[in-house]
Every structure is written in structure tokens, then in C-alpha cells.
Write an enzyme that holds these catalytic residues in place. Structure first.
Site, PDB file in Angstrom:
ATOM      1  N   SER A 240      38.254  28.271  51.198  1.00 31.98           N
ATOM      2  CA  SER A 240      37.306  27.142  51.245  1.00 31.98           C
ATOM      3  C   SER A 240      37.675  26.162  52.357  1.00 31.98           C
ATOM      4  O   SER A 240      36.816  25.739  53.146  1.00 31.98           O
ATOM      5  CB  SER A 240      37.234  26.430  49.892  1.00 31.98           C
ATOM      6  OG  SER A 240      38.521  26.074  49.437  1.00 31.98           O
ATOM      7  N   HIS A 270      39.038  33.464  44.659  1.00 27.92           N
ATOM      8  CA  HIS A 270      39.406  32.083  45.010  1.00 27.92           C
ATOM      9  C   HIS A 270      39.014  31.189  43.824  1.00 27.92           C
ATOM     10  O   HIS A 270      39.462  31.399  42.709  1.00 27.92           O
ATOM     11  CB  HIS A 270      38.696  31.734  46.327  1.00 27.92           C
ATOM     12  CG  HIS A 270      39.121  30.447  46.967  1.00 27.92           C
ATOM     13  ND1 HIS A 270      40.249  29.746  46.617  1.00 27.92           N
ATOM     14  CD2 HIS A 270      38.542  29.716  47.972  1.00 27.92           C
ATOM     15  CE1 HIS A 270      40.353  28.663  47.366  1.00 27.92           C
ATOM     16  NE2 HIS A 270      39.324  28.610  48.193  1.00 27.92           N
ATOM     17  N   HIS A 317      49.189  34.813  44.008  1.00 29.82           N
ATOM     18  CA  HIS A 317      48.748  33.857  45.033  1.00 29.82           C
ATOM     19  C   HIS A 317      49.100  34.414  46.406  1.00 29.82           C
ATOM     20  O   HIS A 317      50.099  35.115  46.554  1.00 29.82           O
ATOM     21  CB  HIS A 317      49.422  32.487  44.851  1.00 29.82           C
ATOM     22  CG  HIS A 317      48.695  31.391  45.544  1.00 29.82           C
ATOM     23  ND1 HIS A 317      48.948  31.058  46.853  1.00 29.82           N
ATOM     24  CD2 HIS A 317      47.687  30.590  45.130  1.00 29.82           C
ATOM     25  CE1 HIS A 317      48.135  30.072  47.199  1.00 29.82           C
ATOM     26  NE2 HIS A 317      47.354  29.770  46.178  1.00 29.82           N
ATOM     27  N   ARG A 326      50.638  22.906  40.062  1.00 28.89           N
ATOM     28  CA  ARG A 326      49.388  22.390  39.478  1.00 28.89           C
ATOM     29  C   ARG A 326      49.232  22.938  38.058  1.00 28.89           C
ATOM     30  O   ARG A 326      48.754  22.255  37.158  1.00 28.89           O
ATOM     31  CB  ARG A 326      48.183  22.795  40.352  1.00 28.89           C
ATOM     32  CG  ARG A 326      48.284  22.261  41.778  1.00 28.89           C
ATOM     33  CD  ARG A 326      47.193  22.808  42.664  1.00 28.89           C
ATOM     34  NE  ARG A 326      47.275  24.255  42.824  1.00 28.89           N
ATOM     35  CZ  ARG A 326      46.407  24.998  43.499  1.00 28.89           C
ATOM     36  NH1 ARG A 326      45.367  24.419  44.091  1.00 28.89           N
ATOM     37  NH2 ARG A 326      46.556  26.301  43.612  1.00 28.89           N
ATOM     38  N   ASP A 372      44.399  28.173  38.351  1.00 24.91           N
ATOM     39  CA  ASP A 372      43.229  28.632  37.591  1.00 24.91           C
ATOM     40  C   ASP A 372      43.589  29.216  36.226  1.00 24.91           C
ATOM     41  O   ASP A 372      42.734  29.326  35.347  1.00 24.91           O
ATOM     42  CB  ASP A 372      42.451  29.674  38.410  1.00 24.91           C
ATOM     43  CG  ASP A 372      41.916  29.078  39.696  1.00 24.91           C
ATOM     44  OD1 ASP A 372      41.461  27.934  39.663  1.00 24.91           O
ATOM     45  OD2 ASP A 372      41.969  29.755  40.742  1.00 24.91           O
TER      46      ASP A 372
HETATM   47  N1  CMX Z   1      46.484  41.139  38.927  1.00 23.65           N
HETATM   48  C1  CMX Z   1      46.516  42.412  39.368  1.00 23.65           C
HETATM   49  N2  CMX Z   1      46.810  42.769  40.629  1.00 23.65           N
HETATM   50  C2  CMX Z   1      47.136  41.782  41.463  1.00 23.65           C
HETATM   51  C3  CMX Z   1      47.158  40.431  41.082  1.00 23.65           C
HETATM   52  C4  CMX Z   1      46.805  40.117  39.758  1.00 23.65           C
HETATM   53  N3  CMX Z   1      46.748  38.877  39.313  1.00 23.65           N
HETATM   54  N4  CMX Z   1      47.511  39.681  42.140  1.00 23.65           N
HETATM   55  C5  CMX Z   1      47.691  40.541  43.167  1.00 23.65           C
HETATM   56  N5  CMX Z   1      47.448  41.800  42.755  1.00 23.65           N
HETATM   57  C6  CMX Z   1      47.426  43.018  43.561  1.00 23.65           C
HETATM   58  C7  CMX Z   1      46.402  42.855  44.667  1.00 23.65           C
HETATM   59  O1  CMX Z   1      45.081  43.118  44.194  1.00 23.65           O
HETATM   60  C8  CMX Z   1      46.891  43.843  45.688  1.00 23.65           C
HETATM   61  O2  CMX Z   1      46.495  45.129  45.272  1.00 23.65           O
HETATM   62  P1  CMX Z   1      46.087  46.270  46.350  1.00 23.65           P
HETATM   63  O3  CMX Z   1      47.336  46.523  47.140  1.00 23.65           O
HETATM   64  O4  CMX Z   1      45.656  47.396  45.496  1.00 23.65           O
HETATM   65  O5  CMX Z   1      44.988  45.676  47.187  1.00 23.65           O
HETATM   66  C9  CMX Z   1      48.409  43.735  45.553  1.00 23.65           C
HETATM   67  O6  CMX Z   1      48.651  43.170  44.246  1.00 23.65           O
HETATM   68  C10 CMX Z   1      49.063  42.849  46.594  1.00 23.65           C
HETATM   69  O7  CMX Z   1      48.412  41.585  46.568  1.00 23.65           O
HETATM   70  P2  CMX Z   1      49.209  40.255  46.971  1.00 23.65           P
HETATM   71  O8  CMX Z   1      49.650  40.396  48.381  1.00 23.65           O
HETATM   72  O9  CMX Z   1      50.228  39.928  45.958  1.00 23.65           O
HETATM   73  O10 CMX Z   1      48.051  39.153  46.813  1.00 23.65           O
HETATM   74  P3  CMX Z   1      46.957  38.730  47.867  1.00 23.65           P
HETATM   75  O11 CMX Z   1      47.576  37.696  48.758  1.00 23.65           O
HETATM   76  O12 CMX Z   1      46.323  39.897  48.519  1.00 23.65           O
HETATM   77  O13 CMX Z   1      45.866  38.064  46.929  1.00 23.65           O
HETATM   78  C11 CMX Z   1      45.132  36.735  45.132  1.00 23.65           C
HETATM   79  C12 CMX Z   1      46.098  36.819  46.318  1.00 23.65           C
HETATM   80  C13 CMX Z   1      45.208  35.321  44.551  1.00 23.65           C
HETATM   81  C14 CMX Z   1      43.705  36.991  45.637  1.00 23.65           C
HETATM   82  C15 CMX Z   1      45.550  37.775  44.055  1.00 23.65           C
HETATM   83  O14 CMX Z   1      46.833  37.455  43.564  1.00 23.65           O
HETATM   84  C16 CMX Z   1      44.561  37.873  42.918  1.00 23.65           C
HETATM   85  O15 CMX Z   1      43.580  38.628  43.034  1.00 23.65           O
HETATM   86  N6  CMX Z   1      44.794  37.108  41.782  1.00 23.65           N
HETATM   87  C17 CMX Z   1      43.849  37.050  40.699  1.00 23.65           C
HETATM   88  C18 CMX Z   1      42.684  36.142  41.060  1.00 23.65           C
HETATM   89  C19 CMX Z   1      43.108  34.685  41.121  1.00 23.65           C
HETATM   90  O16 CMX Z   1      43.769  34.187  40.232  1.00 23.65           O
HETATM   91  N7  CMX Z   1      42.672  33.982  42.170  1.00 23.65           N
HETATM   92  C20 CMX Z   1      42.892  32.542  42.287  1.00 23.65           C
HETATM   93  C21 CMX Z   1      43.866  32.151  43.379  1.00 23.65           C
HETATM   94  C22 CMX Z   1      43.979  30.649  43.493  1.00 23.65           C
HETATM   95  C23 CMX Z   1      42.722  30.065  44.056  1.00 23.65           C
HETATM   96  O17 CMX Z   1      42.429  30.317  45.238  1.00 23.65           O
HETATM   97  O18 CMX Z   1      42.003  29.390  43.326  1.00 23.65           O
END
Ligand code: CMX
Length: 439
Positions: A240, A270, A317, A326, A372
Site C-alpha cells: 500500500s 496484505h 511477514h 503491533r 492481522d
Molecule cells: N502460512 C503458510 N505458508 C506461508 C505463510 C503462512 N502464514 N507465510 C509464508 N508462507 C509460505 C509462502 O506462501 C511461501 O510459499 P511458496 O514458497 O510456496 O511460495 C513461503 O512460505 C516463503 O514465504 P516467505 O518468504 O516467508 O513470505 P513472503 O515474504 O513471500 O510473504 C506474507 C509474506 C505476509 C505474504 C506471507 O507470510 C503470508 O502469506 N502470510 C499470510 C497472510 C498474511 O498474514 N498477510 C498479512 C501481512 C501483514 C500485512 O501486510 O498486513
């Protein structure tokens, strides 16, 4: 107004400081980019300046150098309140200085003068179907208001670059003053049969938002103040913030930039994750019927989610590598006001279970909860149960950080953003050359 004059003083100082710094150090390398980073969402590539906050992977966010506990302690409070006022975080993020009570009161007065929303914005929202997502209506409401952009009007008439920030400042204050009104309108239109509640100018920004939503409860006022402070900024690289900054780099005005930023926030990875967390917890609770799930139940449920190829929302994250402070701040709020709440108890148990599950799963680089994972249960506790709306709260708050940076973007004269993209063929050729050179 003292806020604008303070900003002017800071801007004059900082522009000179930046100029001197750049004259000496412009050629210093601060980041190199690997193929993995080019394909991998540019993680860790340092290529943007963001004045308001800095995110340390282990410590969490610092707003202008202040941690969350410090901000909670040092920012002015409402009379009788204990949580910081969002008007104060706006002052801090924009100027870099802690505000006095008087500074905050002045911003409140300024908001009151600017909070009128043109009727056509409401007419437009009413023209959209009630099954629209609240973020769609919120983003459209912001976009519709751009007719009033003072920057766009002044630019069309012809202004010098040195004046850009002043018009951006005007748009930023207008927008922030109006956002709670638009957001509350969306809520009441979608969920309260369009029975709208007029603003109460005697209340602070956050309390007035709660009031217009229909929650006149001192604890909700406090929650809203904390909520709107905690989500306000998370450095510049998140979707964002970066979107707002990118769009504004084309000299698009604050309305265009913020609406675009909100569309990025509306993605499930996000800001929408807060809605997904609540959905997931409620589904989990339902699957165990009347009984409280045990830790073993939660562990199984988490594995089922992962085995179905889904993410555990609220965990992980892109930058953080520990529990989001937070999350901790919200946990403290819950422990104070609602320790026996059933969903809070589940959230607490999940905190004991999920990190281990994610560690065993072995994919997520950060197994700890982000903001979140906690925010939704607090809103739910006070009766705000329409969880598709939760991202709108996040958006009203995040606007503070994004918009205060836009003033700086204009003040520093940052140019249009245009990173270089490459193709797979280009990469193959580049790698071939590098290998030949190494031989
Ligand atoms: N559950 C399951 N798998 C997860 C995970 C979770 N909570 N968090 C990361 N992973 C997975 C990723 O999907 C990724 O899988 P692939 O290799 O198959 O693509 C792998 O672990 C590596 O990811 P990462 O490098 O640890 O995380 P990213 O930087 O790519 O993504 C985020 C970060 C937040 C998008 C991810 O942790 C996620 O999807 N979390 C759940 C959604 C969430 O809570 N989002 C809110 C974030 C805060 C915000 O912006 O508001």
C-alpha cells in the site's frame, strides 16, 4: 497553522541536509540485486527513501525513531484516555518531532474545518450494489473526492516546484479529515440500512469515527485510537505504501495515490489478511461446535489448512522475523479489557501453536504472528462483526503514513519512479557474459 509552519521549518532543513548528503554520497552502493530478488518480489532491495518509519526485522517498526511502547507512552492522549491519539502520530510522522497537546488540538481543529464530504460522493456510493466489498466503496469514495484536489487545480494553473508540497499538504489534511466520514458512510450503507450518523465535532478523530460507525463506547474510542496509530506506517516497501508513493511520483495528486494504495491494501496477502483471520478463526470455532478447541485440535486444524495449500492468515511477514510488536500491543489491550473473550482465548492458544507448526512446515521464513492475527478479534468483541470491513480500518490508519510521506516526496522533489525491468533472455545473456568473464 503551527503544524504547517513546523513542517516548513523541517522541510527547509531536511532539503538542505539531503542535498549536502547527496552531493557527497550519491555514488555509494547501498544494495545489489540478485536474480532471486528480481523474481522474488524485490525482497530486501534498498531503493527507496521513506522518512516516517523504519522496520527492523527483529525489533519491529520505529516511527521516526520511536518504538510502539514509546509512542503509546509519549503521544498526547484524549482527556481521561490512555491510548495515543492518531492526530499525534500524524504530527510525528510528518515532522519527526513529538507533538504537544496544543499541536494535537490544532490538528483536530483543522480536521473539523475540513471534514465536509461533498454529497455526490455519497450518491455515488449509494449507486453501487450492497454486495460490493467495502474496500471497493472506500477506494471509490476517495477517488470521487479528487474533484477537490487543490494540488491538481494549482498544477493546472501553473505553480513552481518549490510550492508543490504546500498544495500536497492541503490535500493531505482535507483527505484525512474526510476519510472517517467516507469510511463510516460505507459501513452504515452496507450494514445499517443506510441509517447514517452525523459527525460529532466535539470528539477527536478516532472517537468521531467510532461514533459515526455507531459505537459510542469509551472502550471502542480507545481501541480506535490505538488501532489507527498502530497501522499508520510500516516503512515504504509494503504494497500500500509503495503503491501510493509510486502513483504520486507521476505527480498524480493525493486522491489518485491514496485510492490506488487502498486497492493494494485490499489484497489478501496484505491488509485483507485481517478479514481472512477472522473468517478462519470463526470457521475453526464452528468446526468444534460448542466445545472450546484444545491446542491439539488447533494444531490439527492448522495442518489441514496448510495441507489444503492455503496460508495461515495473520502469520508470516516479508520483513519481520519475530512477533510483530503491533500484535503485542493489541494483546496488551485485550488482556486489559477482554481477557475472558472466547475468540481472544483462541488467538492466544494459536500463538502457542502456530509458530511450531509453521517451523515444522518449513516454508515460511517468519513463523510469528503479524498485526492481522490479532486486530479482528478486538473489533469483533465490541460488536463490529462485519469482518469484510476490517481492512477499511487498516486503510483509514495507513492513510496517515502514506499521505505524510507524499508531502515529503513533493518537498524533496523526488522524480517519477522508473526501475529497470529485464527479460529472461536478457538475464541468460547477462549470466553467460559473467561466466565468461570469470573464466
Ligand atoms: N502460512 C503458510 N505458508 C506461508 C505463510 C503462512 N502464514 N507465510 C509464508 N508462507 C509460505 C509462502 O506462501 C511461501 O510459499 P511458496 O514458497 O510456496 O511460495 C513461503 O512460505 C516463503 O514465504 P516467505 O518468504 O516467508 O513470505 P513472503 O515474504 O513471500 O510473504 C506474507 C509474506 C505476509 C505474504 C506471507 O507470510 C503470508 O502469506 N502470510 C499470510 C497472510 C498474511 O498474514 N498477510 C498479512 C501481512 C501483514 C500485512 O501486510 O498486513
Amino acid at each position: 497553522m503551527a503544524f504547517k509552519e513546523k513542517l516548513r521549518e523541517k522541510i527547509l532543513q531536511r532539503v538542505e541536509e539531503t542535498h549536502d548528503f547527496r552531493e557527497k554520497y550519491d555514488s555509494v552502493v547501498i544494495s545489489e540485486v540478485t536474480v532471486k530478488q528480481a523474481y522474488g518480489g524485490m525482497r530486501g532491495v534498498r531503493c527507496m527513501v521513506w522518512e516516517g518509519s523504519y522496520l527492523d526485522p527483529f525489533e519491529g517498526i520505529r516511527f521516526r525513531g520511536y518504538t510502539i511502547p514509546e509512542v503509546r507512552k509519549l503521544l498526547p492522549k484524549a482527556p481521561g484516555g490512555h491510548e495515543p491519539l492518531p492526530e499525534g502520530i500524524l504530527y510525528l510522522l510528518a515532522t519527526g518531532d513529538l507533538p504537544t497537546e496544543q499541536d494535537v488540538r490544532e490538528i483536530q481543529e483543522e480536521f473539523k474545518k475540513r471534514m465536509e464530504v461533498p454529497g455526490y460522493v455519497f450518491d455515488m456510493i449509494r449507486a453501487l450494489p450492497r454486495d460490493s466489498h467495502p474496500m471497493t466503496l472506500f477506494s471509490l469514495g476517495i477517488l470521487a473526492m479528487r474533484m477537490d484536489s487543490k494540488f491538481a487545480r494549482a498544477y493546472a494553473e501553473g505553480i513552481s516546484k518549490a510550492e508543490y508540497w504546500e498544495y500536497m499538504y492541503e490535500d493531505v489534511l482535507d483527505l484525512l479529515a474526510r476519510l472517517p466520514r467516507v469510511a463510516a458512510f460505507v459501513y452504515r450503507y452496507l450494514y445499517r440500512d443506510d441509517q447514517q450518523i452525523e459527525p460529532d465535532p466535539s470528539l477527536d478523530w478516532a472517537a468521531n469515527f467510532a461514533h459515526m460507525l455507531g459505537y459510542d463506547n469509551p472502550e471502542v474510542y480507545e481501541l480506535m485510537r490505538l488501532y489507527l496509530v498502530l497501522h499508520s506506517d510500516h516503512e515504504g516497501g509494503n504494497v500500500s505504501a509503495h503503491t501510493g508513493h509510486l502513483v504520486a511520483s507521476a505527480l498524480s495528486d493525493a486522491y489518485y495515490a491514496l485510492s490506488a494504495a487502498m486497492n493494494g491494501l485490499a489484497g489478501p496477502l496484505h491488509g485483507l489478511a485481517n478479514q481472512e483471520v477472522l473468517r478462519w478463526i470463526l470457521e475453526l470455532k464452528k468446526s468444534f461446535g460448542d466445545r472450546m478447541p484444545t491446542k491439539a485440535d488447533l494444531e490439527r486444524y492448522a495442518w489441514d489448512t496448510l495441507n489444503a495449500g492455503r496460508v495461515i492468515p495473520g502469520y508470516g511477514h516479508a520483513v519481520l522475523r519475530r512477533t510483530d510488536p503491533r500484535y503485542t500491543a493489541f494483546r496488551e489491550f485485550a488482556l486489559k479489557y477482554m481477557p475472558d473473550d472466547e475468540l481472544f482465548r483462541i488467538v492466544s492458544m494459536l500463538y502457542e501453536v502456530i509458530p511450531n507448526v509453521l517451523k515444522q512446515h518449513g516454508k515460511a521464513k517468519n513463523p510469528w504472528p503479524n498485526v492481522d492475527a490479532h486486530s479482528g478479534v478486538l473489533l469483533y468483541h465490541y460488536g463490529i462483526r462485519e469482518f469484510p470491513y476490517y481492512t477499511v480500518f487498516f486503510g483509514v490508519s495507513r492513510a496517515i503514513g502514506i499521505l505524510s510521506q507524499l508531502i515529503w516526496d513533493r518537498a524533496l522533489g523526488l522524480p517519477i519512479e522508473r526501475p529497470k525491468s529485464v527479460t529472461l533472455e536478457w538475464l541468460k545473456e547477462y549470466v553467460k557474459q559473467k561466466e565468461q568473464e570469470a573464466r
